[in-house]
Design a protein around this motif. Structure first.
Motif, PDB file in Angstrom:
ATOM      1  N   ASN A 477       0.841  -1.212   0.000  1.00 47.78           N
ATOM      2  CA  ASN A 477       0.000   0.000   0.000  1.00 47.78           C
ATOM      3  C   ASN A 477       0.871   1.255   0.000  1.00 47.78           C
ATOM      4  O   ASN A 477       0.572   2.233  -0.693  1.00 47.78           O
ATOM      5  CB  ASN A 477      -0.908   0.019   1.238  1.00 47.78           C
ATOM      6  CG  ASN A 477      -2.150  -0.829   1.048  1.00 47.78           C
ATOM      7  OD1 ASN A 477      -2.386  -1.336  -0.052  1.00 47.78           O
ATOM      8  ND2 ASN A 477      -2.933  -1.001   2.092  1.00 47.78           N
ATOM      9  N   LYS A 480       2.009   1.678  -3.402  1.00 49.89           N
ATOM     10  CA  LYS A 480       0.907   2.069  -4.301  1.00 49.89           C
ATOM     11  C   LYS A 480       0.463   3.503  -4.076  1.00 49.89           C
ATOM     12  O   LYS A 480       0.255   4.272  -5.001  1.00 49.89           O
ATOM     13  CB  LYS A 480      -0.315   1.152  -4.051  1.00 49.89           C
ATOM     14  CG  LYS A 480      -0.267  -0.162  -4.753  1.00 49.89           C
ATOM     15  CD  LYS A 480      -1.627  -0.849  -4.799  1.00 49.89           C
ATOM     16  CE  LYS A 480      -2.179  -1.229  -3.450  1.00 49.89           C
ATOM     17  NZ  LYS A 480      -3.448  -1.949  -3.513  1.00 49.89           N
ATOM     18  N   TYR A 481       0.248   3.843  -2.789  1.00 48.89           N
ATOM     19  CA  TYR A 481      -0.366   5.134  -2.481  1.00 48.89           C
ATOM     20  C   TYR A 481       0.649   6.244  -2.183  1.00 48.89           C
ATOM     21  O   TYR A 481       0.274   7.396  -2.018  1.00 48.89           O
ATOM     22  CB  TYR A 481      -1.352   4.985  -1.309  1.00 48.89           C
ATOM     23  CG  TYR A 481      -2.455   3.996  -1.622  1.00 48.89           C
ATOM     24  CD1 TYR A 481      -3.388   4.262  -2.638  1.00 48.89           C
ATOM     25  CD2 TYR A 481      -2.539   2.777  -0.960  1.00 48.89           C
ATOM     26  CE1 TYR A 481      -4.384   3.344  -2.941  1.00 48.89           C
ATOM     27  CE2 TYR A 481      -3.533   1.860  -1.270  1.00 48.89           C
ATOM     28  CZ  TYR A 481      -4.456   2.141  -2.261  1.00 48.89           C
ATOM     29  OH  TYR A 481      -5.428   1.244  -2.582  1.00 48.89           O
ATOM     30  N   GLY A 509      -1.928  10.628   2.725  1.00 46.31           N
ATOM     31  CA  GLY A 509      -2.491  10.418   4.060  1.00 46.31           C
ATOM     32  C   GLY A 509      -3.950  10.001   3.991  1.00 46.31           C
ATOM     33  O   GLY A 509      -4.531   9.935   2.905  1.00 46.31           O
ATOM     34  N   ILE A 510      -4.530   9.728   5.142  1.00 44.35           N
ATOM     35  CA  ILE A 510      -5.928   9.247   5.206  1.00 44.35           C
ATOM     36  C   ILE A 510      -6.712  10.174   6.127  1.00 44.35           C
ATOM     37  O   ILE A 510      -6.309  10.403   7.272  1.00 44.35           O
ATOM     38  CB  ILE A 510      -5.969   7.802   5.727  1.00 44.35           C
ATOM     39  CG1 ILE A 510      -5.226   6.896   4.743  1.00 44.35           C
ATOM     40  CG2 ILE A 510      -7.397   7.306   5.917  1.00 44.35           C
ATOM     41  CD1 ILE A 510      -4.922   5.535   5.254  1.00 44.35           C
ATOM     42  N   GLU A 523     -13.721  -1.713   1.880  1.00 40.41           N
ATOM     43  CA  GLU A 523     -13.755  -0.250   2.046  1.00 40.41           C
ATOM     44  C   GLU A 523     -12.551   0.335   1.337  1.00 40.41           C
ATOM     45  O   GLU A 523     -11.405   0.081   1.706  1.00 40.41           O
ATOM     46  CB  GLU A 523     -13.716   0.134   3.544  1.00 40.41           C
ATOM     47  CG  GLU A 523     -14.978  -0.179   4.298  1.00 40.41           C
ATOM     48  CD  GLU A 523     -16.165   0.645   3.840  1.00 40.41           C
ATOM     49  OE1 GLU A 523     -15.977   1.620   3.092  1.00 40.41           O
ATOM     50  OE2 GLU A 523     -17.296   0.286   4.230  1.00 40.41           O
ATOM     51  N   LYS A 527      -9.154   6.674  -4.828  1.00 42.48           N
ATOM     52  CA  LYS A 527      -7.737   6.879  -5.198  1.00 42.48           C
ATOM     53  C   LYS A 527      -7.655   6.667  -6.701  1.00 42.48           C
ATOM     54  O   LYS A 527      -7.722   5.523  -7.168  1.00 42.48           O
ATOM     55  CB  LYS A 527      -6.835   5.856  -4.493  1.00 42.48           C
ATOM     56  CG  LYS A 527      -6.863   5.946  -2.989  1.00 42.48           C
ATOM     57  CD  LYS A 527      -5.923   7.015  -2.480  1.00 42.48           C
ATOM     58  CE  LYS A 527      -5.936   6.953  -0.976  1.00 42.48           C
ATOM     59  NZ  LYS A 527      -5.889   8.168  -0.303  1.00 42.48           N
ATOM     60  N   GLY A 532      -7.118  -1.944  -6.626  1.00 45.47           N
ATOM     61  CA  GLY A 532      -7.185  -2.597  -5.309  1.00 45.47           C
ATOM     62  C   GLY A 532      -8.540  -3.228  -5.110  1.00 45.47           C
ATOM     63  O   GLY A 532      -9.473  -2.994  -5.867  1.00 45.47           O
ATOM     64  N   GLY A 534      -9.829  -3.496  -1.680  1.00 52.02           N
ATOM     65  CA  GLY A 534     -10.414  -3.060  -0.413  1.00 52.02           C
ATOM     66  C   GLY A 534     -10.437  -4.190   0.602  1.00 52.02           C
ATOM     67  O   GLY A 534     -11.124  -4.120   1.612  1.00 52.02           O
ATOM     68  N   SER A 561       1.064   8.695   5.692  1.00 51.38           N
ATOM     69  CA  SER A 561       0.444   7.887   6.758  1.00 51.38           C
ATOM     70  C   SER A 561       1.508   7.058   7.454  1.00 51.38           C
ATOM     71  O   SER A 561       2.536   6.720   6.865  1.00 51.38           O
ATOM     72  CB  SER A 561      -0.577   6.915   6.172  1.00 51.38           C
ATOM     73  OG  SER A 561      -1.395   7.573   5.257  1.00 51.38           O
TER      74      SER A 561
HETATM   75  P1  ADP Z   1      -6.846  -1.851  -1.494  1.00 52.02           P
HETATM   76  O1  ADP Z   1      -5.519  -1.246  -1.349  1.00 52.02           O
HETATM   77  O2  ADP Z   1      -6.810  -3.150  -2.206  1.00 52.02           O
HETATM   78  O3  ADP Z   1      -7.881  -0.932  -1.989  1.00 52.02           O
HETATM   79  P2  ADP Z   1      -6.758  -2.053   1.358  1.00 52.02           P
HETATM   80  O4  ADP Z   1      -7.680  -2.727   2.308  1.00 52.02           O
HETATM   81  O5  ADP Z   1      -5.342  -2.453   1.430  1.00 52.02           O
HETATM   82  O6  ADP Z   1      -7.373  -2.264  -0.049  1.00 52.02           O
HETATM   83  O7  ADP Z   1      -6.870  -0.515   1.621  1.00 52.02           O
HETATM   84  C1  ADP Z   1      -8.126   0.065   1.808  1.00 52.02           C
HETATM   85  C2  ADP Z   1      -8.077   1.531   1.394  1.00 52.02           C
HETATM   86  O8  ADP Z   1      -7.281   2.257   2.325  1.00 52.02           O
HETATM   87  C3  ADP Z   1      -7.426   1.781   0.071  1.00 52.02           C
HETATM   88  O9  ADP Z   1      -8.358   1.653  -0.978  1.00 52.02           O
HETATM   89  C4  ADP Z   1      -6.892   3.183   0.188  1.00 52.02           C
HETATM   90  O10 ADP Z   1      -7.921   4.077  -0.152  1.00 52.02           O
HETATM   91  C5  ADP Z   1      -6.589   3.314   1.665  1.00 52.02           C
HETATM   92  N1  ADP Z   1      -5.147   3.163   1.957  1.00 52.02           N
HETATM   93  C6  ADP Z   1      -4.533   2.044   2.369  1.00 52.02           C
HETATM   94  N2  ADP Z   1      -3.222   2.272   2.572  1.00 52.02           N
HETATM   95  C7  ADP Z   1      -3.013   3.581   2.308  1.00 52.02           C
HETATM   96  C8  ADP Z   1      -1.845   4.446   2.325  1.00 52.02           C
HETATM   97  N3  ADP Z   1      -0.648   3.983   2.669  1.00 52.02           N
HETATM   98  N4  ADP Z   1      -2.001   5.738   1.962  1.00 52.02           N
HETATM   99  C9  ADP Z   1      -3.236   6.222   1.617  1.00 52.02           C
HETATM  100  N5  ADP Z   1      -4.359   5.454   1.571  1.00 52.02           N
HETATM  101  C10 ADP Z   1      -4.250   4.149   1.900  1.00 52.02           C
END
Ligand code: ADP
Length: 579
Positions: A477, A480-481, A509-510, A523, A527, A532, A534, A561
């Protein structure tokens, strides 16, 4: 109209003069007859005439003395009778009043006491003689000298007054009393004849009753349930504030005296009218039985309905229904949650079915090729001499081992064997994190991401290898993010009983409102362009829970984050694998 004042006691008590006369007449006649013969005998003795001739001759001698004596005897006897009767009557009256059950005072205009009976003496605690030296103003703090003249004027005007006041007994004790004062005029005297009744006990009982009523009322008013009382005809007689609030009325008067069924229970859930004859509550009242209904609707004043749970208890008196009490709660929220729960349970059952399917696929379709790769790699490693190729084969062997172990664990977990079936063995936490980093190297290379891992010298903990998935998900993650070319920091903190692993990135960030939500299944935040499911964080949370740990996300100090995972170094005994 005020009653007439009796002039004096003669008239008030009413003499029976004719009766005294009737009583005296025979005695007077007897005396008269006796004198008649006595007079004849005297004459016969003095004149020598025949006694019989003198006694029975029509007019033998002068009759005047005989008649005068006869009349005199009559008058004297009558008077004697009259006076004796009067004396007896007044003694009787006096005796009766003296010993009357209620205290009696006869009071003069100047408030002095003219007469007090024995009950009055007992009431005030003074001997009667002492009471006659006193005035009402000494005994009643409410009628002091300043008030008394006004009170007397009012009594004279109204003739009879009933009032409640306090009397001070000898010793100072105050007793609540009810006084019936009657204005009397006896010859030239104006009098107040007061009958006094001690009502302290009654007052106390009334006060206790009021307190009890107050207590019941405040209980009813403070209860969380709506309460409506109805009479035998179903009309509202009581409504507590909770009922008003639930039903949308502002004051009880809007409901009191109105038909409860017509106000709150007039229609069915679909809006069609509910006739009184089909109302279960009214039928129960008629049967003199209580009823509990969960899953009906009541109607608010504004015409909206709500789901209700209610109980109706009949109030019975001498076997007859004299009313009933509805106790009800708005259960709309609870019903909604129950519906959601049922839906979730159905979804879960479906998800479970799919999971079983997936597990079977995992075991047969993934494990078998992985096992084939491993045995081929084992064969290759035995026959390969080239050191470069041997290293590559060793890589394949290690990766296929990892893959098989992961598949086995995942299948076991997914099969519902439960955490008890997972074994927790002392492992090197850093080695597991490094394994995740290695697995993600191609991804990181592609995004040109650097990793900074500050590992301590030792980091042992009781872990199951599935925990690798957690770090893989967090690092993946972050890649990716986070931004392209960014840096990911991994750090371990020793909390004594547990390790806290932090994975920080330089992404967007979240937001706070999503910080909990992202750990639920499916959930995802918006993005753009990042693929992904979720599911990753939800699975990560489950795996961390299996280790009795915790996972959460915080904001990085300079943005981005920080995901933190707390893992206890020792797994609580019930979770360890048996054997
Ligand atoms: P996925 O990545 O497959 O969508 P996850 O359960 O790993 O599913 O993550 C859920 C959501 O949390 C992601 O869709 C993303 O919106 C958010 N997220 C997770 N990790 C991060 C991060 N490091 N930075 C920002 N948002 C994040």
């Amino acid at each position: 109209m005020s009653p007439p004042i009796p002039k004096d006691s003669d008239e008030h008590f009413g003499f029976r003069r004719w009766r005294a006369f009737a009583e005296a007449l025979p005695i007077a006649l007897l005396i008269g007859v006796f004198y008649w013969f006595f007079d004849a005998w005297i004459h016969s003795a003095l004149t020598g005439r025949d006694f019989r001739a003198l006694a029975f001759a029509p007019v033998p001698v002068d009759l005047t003395p005989r008649i005068l004596v006869l009349l005199g005897a009559l008058v004297v006897t009558v008077l004697n009778r009259v006076l004796r009767n009067e004396r007896r009557r007044s003694l009787l009256m006096r005796f009766a009043v003296d010993h009357a059950g209620d205290a009696v005072l006869i009071v003069r205009e100047d408030a002095r006491i003219l007469y007090a009976n024995e009950a009055a003496a007992a009431h005030f605690g003074y001997p009667r003689e002492e009471l006659l030296e006193m005035g009402v103003t000494d005994l009643d703090p409410g009628y002091g000298t300043a008030v008394w003249p006004r009170h007397w004027r009012e009594l004279r005007e109204r003739r009879v007054m009933r009032l409640e006041t306090f009397h001070r007994k000898r010793g100072g004790e105050l007793r609540a009393v009810e006084v019936t004062a009657r204005f009397l005029r006896f010859r030239d005297l104006e009098l107040n004849c007061a009958f006094i009744r001690d009502i302290s006990e009654r007052k106390k009982a009334e006060q206790d009753l009021r307190k009890e009523e107050e207590r019941v009322r405040s209980l009813l008013e403070s209860t969380g349930e709506g309460i409506i009382g109805v009479d035998a005809g179903g009309l509202c007689t009581f409504v507590n504030p909770t009922a008003l609030a639930i039903l949308g009325y502002s004051k009880a008067e809007e409901m009191l005296g109105k038909d409860a069924h017509a106000l709150v229970h007039h229609s069915r859930p679909d809006g069609s009218p509910l006739p009184r004859s089909e109302c279960r509550a009214l039928a129960a009242l008629e049967r003199k039985a209580g009823i509990h209904v969960d899953g009906d609707v009541f109607w608010r004043q504004d015409g909206r309905s709500f789901e209700v749970e209610y109980r109706l208890h009949p109030i019975l008196r001498e076997g007859k229904t004299v009313g009933g009490v509805y106790a009800f709660s708005d259960v709309s929220e609870r019903k909604k949650s129950e519906r959601e729960l049922r839906e979730t349970a159905a979804k879960l059952r479906e998800a479970n079915r799919l999971k079983d399917l997936f597990t079977d696929i995992l075991r047969h379709d993934l494990m078998n090729p992985a096992a084939a790769v491993r045995s081929s790699a084992q064969l290759l490693s035995r026959i390969e001499d080239d050191p470069r190729k041997s290293k590559l084969v060793a890589n394949i062997l290690r990766s296929s081992d990892n893959l098989i172990e992961l598949c086995e664990n995942a299948a076991r977990y997914a099969r519902g064997a439960g955490p008890q079936a997972l074994d927790f063995v002392e492992r090197d936490l850093c080695a597991l994190i490094e394994r995740s980093i290695r697995d993600l190297e191609p991804q990181m290379r592609e995004r040109e991401v650097r990793i900074r891992f500050d590992r301590p010298a030792t980091c042992g903990a009781e872990l199951n290898p599935v925990i690798v998935d957690v770090f893989s998900n967090l690092i993946s993650n972050a890649v990716k993010y986070g931004p392209k070319g960014g840096e990911i920091g991994i750090a371990l903190e020793d909390e004594g009983e547990a390790w806290v692993v932090s994975v920080s990135d330089q992404g967007e960030g979240i937001p706070d409102e999503h910080k909990t939500r992202i750990f639920s299944r499916f959930e995802r935040l918006e993005k753009q362009g990042v693929k992904g499911s979720g599911l990753g964080l939800a699975i990560a949370k489950q795996l961390v829970d299996l280790h009795s740990g915790a996972i959460w996300v915080e904001d990085g100090p300079g943005g981005g984050s920080i995901f933190r995972v707390r893992l206890p170094k020792r797994i609580p005994t019930p979770l360890r694998a048996a054997g």
